[in-house]
Design a protein around this motif. Structure first.
Motif, PDB file in Angstrom:
ATOM      1  N   SER A 116       0.449 -59.071 -44.737  1.00 28.91           N
ATOM      2  CA  SER A 116       1.133 -58.487 -45.895  1.00 28.91           C
ATOM      3  C   SER A 116       1.852 -59.545 -46.724  1.00 28.91           C
ATOM      4  O   SER A 116       1.835 -59.491 -47.955  1.00 28.91           O
ATOM      5  CB  SER A 116       2.135 -57.417 -45.429  1.00 28.91           C
ATOM      6  OG  SER A 116       3.224 -57.995 -44.733  1.00 28.91           O
ATOM      7  N   SER A 146      -0.723 -61.766 -48.720  1.00 23.80           N
ATOM      8  CA  SER A 146      -1.631 -61.053 -49.618  1.00 23.80           C
ATOM      9  C   SER A 146      -1.532 -61.592 -51.043  1.00 23.80           C
ATOM     10  O   SER A 146      -0.474 -62.054 -51.484  1.00 23.80           O
ATOM     11  CB  SER A 146      -1.296 -59.557 -49.604  1.00 23.80           C
ATOM     12  OG  SER A 146      -1.881 -58.893 -50.700  1.00 23.80           O
ATOM     13  N   ARG A 147      -2.618 -61.527 -51.767  1.00 28.55           N
ATOM     14  CA  ARG A 147      -2.650 -61.946 -53.176  1.00 28.55           C
ATOM     15  C   ARG A 147      -1.622 -61.208 -54.001  1.00 28.55           C
ATOM     16  O   ARG A 147      -1.072 -61.735 -54.973  1.00 28.55           O
ATOM     17  CB  ARG A 147      -4.062 -61.721 -53.745  1.00 28.55           C
ATOM     18  CG  ARG A 147      -4.216 -62.043 -55.216  1.00 28.55           C
ATOM     19  CD  ARG A 147      -5.669 -61.893 -55.647  1.00 28.55           C
ATOM     20  NE  ARG A 147      -6.183 -60.553 -55.386  1.00 28.55           N
ATOM     21  CZ  ARG A 147      -6.025 -59.516 -56.219  1.00 28.55           C
ATOM     22  NH1 ARG A 147      -5.353 -59.648 -57.354  1.00 28.55           N
ATOM     23  NH2 ARG A 147      -6.537 -58.335 -55.916  1.00 28.55           N
ATOM     24  N   THR A 148      -1.305 -59.985 -53.617  1.00 24.67           N
ATOM     25  CA  THR A 148      -0.371 -59.159 -54.388  1.00 24.67           C
ATOM     26  C   THR A 148       0.995 -59.021 -53.711  1.00 24.67           C
ATOM     27  O   THR A 148       1.782 -58.152 -54.074  1.00 24.67           O
ATOM     28  CB  THR A 148      -0.972 -57.756 -54.604  1.00 24.67           C
ATOM     29  OG1 THR A 148      -1.256 -57.167 -53.328  1.00 24.67           O
ATOM     30  CG2 THR A 148      -2.248 -57.832 -55.428  1.00 24.67           C
ATOM     31  N   SER A 149       1.270 -59.887 -52.731  1.00 23.35           N
ATOM     32  CA  SER A 149       2.521 -59.733 -51.977  1.00 23.35           C
ATOM     33  C   SER A 149       3.756 -59.872 -52.860  1.00 23.35           C
ATOM     34  O   SER A 149       4.770 -59.208 -52.637  1.00 23.35           O
ATOM     35  CB  SER A 149       2.586 -60.762 -50.847  1.00 23.35           C
ATOM     36  OG  SER A 149       2.566 -62.084 -51.369  1.00 23.35           O
ATOM     37  N   SER A 150       3.676 -60.699 -53.909  1.00 20.66           N
ATOM     38  CA  SER A 150       4.839 -60.887 -54.785  1.00 20.66           C
ATOM     39  C   SER A 150       5.141 -59.645 -55.614  1.00 20.66           C
ATOM     40  O   SER A 150       6.241 -59.507 -56.153  1.00 20.66           O
ATOM     41  CB  SER A 150       4.617 -62.078 -55.711  1.00 20.66           C
ATOM     42  OG  SER A 150       3.473 -61.879 -56.523  1.00 20.66           O
ATOM     43  N   ASP A 151       4.178 -58.749 -55.714  1.00 25.36           N
ATOM     44  CA  ASP A 151       4.392 -57.519 -56.463  1.00 25.36           C
ATOM     45  C   ASP A 151       4.955 -56.398 -55.600  1.00 25.36           C
ATOM     46  O   ASP A 151       5.346 -55.348 -56.114  1.00 25.36           O
ATOM     47  CB  ASP A 151       3.055 -57.038 -57.077  1.00 25.36           C
ATOM     48  CG  ASP A 151       2.457 -58.047 -58.021  1.00 25.36           C
ATOM     49  OD1 ASP A 151       3.233 -58.763 -58.688  1.00 25.36           O
ATOM     50  OD2 ASP A 151       1.213 -58.153 -58.071  1.00 25.36           O
ATOM     51  N   GLY A 152       4.985 -56.614 -54.301  1.00 29.33           N
ATOM     52  CA  GLY A 152       5.443 -55.565 -53.393  1.00 29.33           C
ATOM     53  C   GLY A 152       6.949 -55.583 -53.209  1.00 29.33           C
ATOM     54  O   GLY A 152       7.670 -56.414 -53.775  1.00 29.33           O
TER      55      GLY A 152
END
Length: 373
Positions: free
Chosen positions: A58, A61-67
């Motif tokens: 998690s 992840s490529r999008t972890s900064s958006d979570g």
């Protein structure tokens, strides 16, 4: 065996008697009690490797900064810990300038004296030969220091406050077992990796606490996710149950020496024996140490500062530090002077490479030129 202390004092535990042309060391414990802010995890404690690996997926992840943040806020906690320390000095000489050494993740204070007293990988040997004294210590969760809660205690801000209080003890020369030595006139700091991170935080928060800093294995870029991916960590209590079976599930460690090579070393510029020795002496790191790191602008710090990193540092430079370090001048805009140096043919763990002594000369020449009386 280290003694336990039943009262708030600092007692010597062992004396390493010097041989000719060596250095002398005194080991002691420092009990510390204070309050500090602690980040509250928004994720549940790990129950198994499956949880820790899922968490690694998690955060990488490529999008972890958006979570969402892995923390839901912070609260003040009581910190009551014991820190194992070692003070070393040239025999027959009282300290004039002391270097306080903070190690990184995966090690204890022996990172600074790797291989023992006569080893060429021994930074303490190089510093004392240059006329400096050193105070190295085991950060929380390592060596002889307290192994507290890995989720709420072993965090960057709390470890920075520990470093501040250790520095105060040296500044005030409030160390009874060293009272036979004259108090130093200058106190400097050297960090490696996470130890550099907390040293950066130290002078950002307390800009007058240090007479000069050198940050090794560091840049002011956020520590890359390569550390988390490269370690491919699991629960220390399950990977090495005979050694770490009593630790909480928040203490993590890698399980193969080639993961350590990926993280710390650049082939062929190290000895396989050094890799094996490092693997035999590795220490867990806490999940909150890994997550709580950040770069702190230290514009009010006006003393000398240097960043020195290996040419192939993978943690802070994504395996190429060329041209990366000078951008840190904005973080240390008030430092006089501010310098950077890239150690050639070297990975993240500078002290573990064949040319470590070259880096040691750069560091101690810097202090001799700009700090030492």
């Amino acid at each position: 065996m280290r003694q336990s202390l039943a009262f708030l004092s600092i007692l010597p535990l062992a004396l390493t008697h010097p041989t000719k042309q060596s250095y002398q060391c005194i080991d002691f414990d420092v009990p510390l009690t204070f309050q500090a802010p602690s980040l509250e995890p928004a994720f549940p404690p790990f129950k198994s490797h499956y949880d820790s690996v899922a968490f690694l997926q998690s955060i990488s992840s490529r999008t972890s900064s958006d979570g969402p943040s892995p923390y839901k806020g912070q609260k003040s906690i009581d910190v009551d810990v014991s820190i194992a320390a070692q003070f070393c000095f040239p025999p027959g000489r009282s300290p004039t300038t002391v270097q306080i050494l903070s190690h990184g993740l995966g090690f204890d204070h022996k990172y600074w004296a790797f291989g023992g007293e006569n080893s060429e990988y021994n930074y303490v040997k190089a510093a004392t030969a240059a006329g400096f004294s050193t105070l190295s210590y085991d950060r929380l969760g390592t060596g002889g220091s307290t192994k507290g809660d890995a989720y709420t205690l072993s965090q960057e801000t709390i470890e920075m406050e520990i470093l501040k209080r250790l520095t105060d003890h040296v500044r005030d020369w409030d160390i009874p077992c060293l009272s036979h030595l004259h108090a130093p006139t200058k106190v400097t700091h050297v960090g490696h990796s996470f130890g550099s991170q907390i040293t950066n935080d130290l002078v950002a928060t307390y800009p007058n606490v240090s007479d000069g800093i050198v940050l090794t294995g560091y840049s002011t870029r956020k520590a890359s996710v390569y550390f988390a991916i490269g370690s491919n960590y699991g629960l220390a209590k399950d990977i090495l149950p005979k050694i770490y079976g009593n630790l909480s599930t928040g203490y993590l460690i890698w399980d193969q020496q080639f993961q350590a090579q990926y993280l710390f070393l650049h082939w062929p510029n190290f000895s396989p024996q050094i890799l094996a020795e490092g693997e035999q002496n590795k220490w867990p790191f806490s999940v909150s140490e890994m997550l709580s790191t950040s770069v702190h602008p230290a514009g009010n710090f006006s003393k000398p500062a240097m960043i020195i990193s290996g040419q192939y540092d993978g943690v802070f430079c994504e395996f190429n530090c060329t041209g990366v370090l000078p951008s840190a001048s904005s973080t240390f805009s008030g430092a006089t002077p501010f310098k950077t140096y890239v150690q050639p043919n070297t990975g993240h763990g500078i002290n573990l490479h064949y040319n470590a002594t070259g880096a040691y000369s750069v560091i101690n020449d810097f202090f001799s030129s700009y700090v030492k009386n």
